[in-house]
Design an enzyme around this catalytic site. Sequence first.
Site, PDB file in Angstrom:
ATOM      1  N   LYS A 111      21.104  50.256  31.702  1.00  0.00           N
ATOM      2  CA  LYS A 111      22.036  49.952  31.251  1.00  0.00           C
ATOM      3  C   LYS A 111      22.312  51.345  29.980  1.00  0.00           C
ATOM      4  O   LYS A 111      23.576  51.935  29.765  1.00  0.00           O
ATOM      5  CB  LYS A 111      22.197  48.699  30.252  1.00  0.00           C
ATOM      6  CG  LYS A 111      22.427  47.670  31.308  1.00  0.00           C
ATOM      7  CD  LYS A 111      22.629  46.310  30.457  1.00  0.00           C
ATOM      8  CE  LYS A 111      22.940  45.137  31.414  1.00  0.00           C
ATOM      9  NZ  LYS A 111      22.675  43.798  30.779  1.00  0.00           N
ATOM     10  N   LYS A 191      26.982  42.647  45.188  1.00  0.00           N
ATOM     11  CA  LYS A 191      26.922  41.460  44.737  1.00  0.00           C
ATOM     12  C   LYS A 191      28.126  40.940  44.223  1.00  0.00           C
ATOM     13  O   LYS A 191      28.810  41.571  43.485  1.00  0.00           O
ATOM     14  CB  LYS A 191      25.766  41.524  43.766  1.00  0.00           C
ATOM     15  CG  LYS A 191      25.388  40.258  43.240  1.00  0.00           C
ATOM     16  CD  LYS A 191      24.061  40.147  42.340  1.00  0.00           C
ATOM     17  CE  LYS A 191      23.883  38.941  41.596  1.00  0.00           C
ATOM     18  NZ  LYS A 191      22.731  39.154  40.687  1.00  0.00           N
ATOM     19  N   LYS A 194      32.374  39.565  38.666  1.00  0.00           N
ATOM     20  CA  LYS A 194      33.592  39.650  37.940  1.00  0.00           C
ATOM     21  C   LYS A 194      33.972  41.015  37.887  1.00  0.00           C
ATOM     22  O   LYS A 194      35.087  41.460  38.026  1.00  0.00           O
ATOM     23  CB  LYS A 194      33.652  38.847  36.768  1.00  0.00           C
ATOM     24  CG  LYS A 194      34.547  37.471  36.997  1.00  0.00           C
ATOM     25  CD  LYS A 194      34.646  36.720  35.705  1.00  0.00           C
ATOM     26  CE  LYS A 194      34.988  35.526  35.842  1.00  0.00           C
ATOM     27  NZ  LYS A 194      34.968  34.533  34.694  1.00  0.00           N
TER      28      LYS A 194
END
Length: 324
Positions: A111, A191, A194
């Site tokens: 990240k 995967k 959203k």
Amino acid sequence: MSTIFSGIQPSGELHIGNYLGAVKNWVQLQDRYECIYCVVDYHAIIGSFEPDDLRRRTREMAISLFAAGLDPEKSTLFVQSMVPEHTELAWIFNTVTPLGELERQTQFKDKAQRQESVNAGLLIYPVLQAADILLYRADLVPVGEDQVQHLELAREVARKWNAKFASELFLEPKPLLTATRRIMGLDGQSKMSKSLGNTIGLLEEPDAVWAKLRPAMTDPARVRRTDPGTPEVCNIYHLHKAFNDEATVEHVAVQCRSAGWGCIDCKKVLLDGMMRELTPIRERARELEAHPELVTDALADGAARSGKIARETMRVVRETMGLR
Ligand code: SF4
């Protein structure tokens, strides 16, 4: 009875990837364990967010979880910020956690590389995760393979705090590695997520689900209706396995290989299977939306039960450490 703890981010309404990958399992576990489940809103504030949106997403997640089958009579479900002891214990654990351990966390490295500015919360959120689990002295944490590293950190934090203060307060939680399904998105490539826009919402109406299912990716080798297919390479086939019985799944495979069915026929059978399972969930959710006090009360009750355990843990921690 062993205690289980698990948390979920307040991302709003669940999608079927969350449901099949985690929440359906949570519902089954509540008959065998003392289950404590938490909507982790403190974790959700690490990135950018709007307060009203966070409030809405937290509530929608709670509604989805209750509707999916979490029973307040069997499990404890609450919102993390209703029990502020989570952050207090996280601060204490920060003082026994080596910085290098946090910097080595794969999810932090991934990240941090993708973000322009990195706040300290991103680095230390595994410590908050450790506090979430250890606060309730949970024995087991249902995790997928990718979460094992964070759980290992929680085990290490428990060992370090216990050793530093000559205590046996914190248990080292063990992973409950469950056969969690990795549900692919409707694009059949990545995967279900959203942020990638490839999801089916758990509470979507049949028409809306069909509008997404109809153009969804199948076996690319089936160009014409008469081309035989390979079900194993098709995401729709894997969704059949999640929503239909073995006999139906076998029939799907035969029809696909022989080009007996076109993909639209196949998807209609999937839609039926999905709706058999999801319609009662959607109806329960609509009922909860119509009676918001039921959700408010159930969450308050969950926070009262978890808060009692959390306050007792913190009483011992403070006393042990010489804090007031
Ligand atoms: Fe996929 Fe079904 Fe089409 Fe086969 S028939 S490729 S399993 S959608």
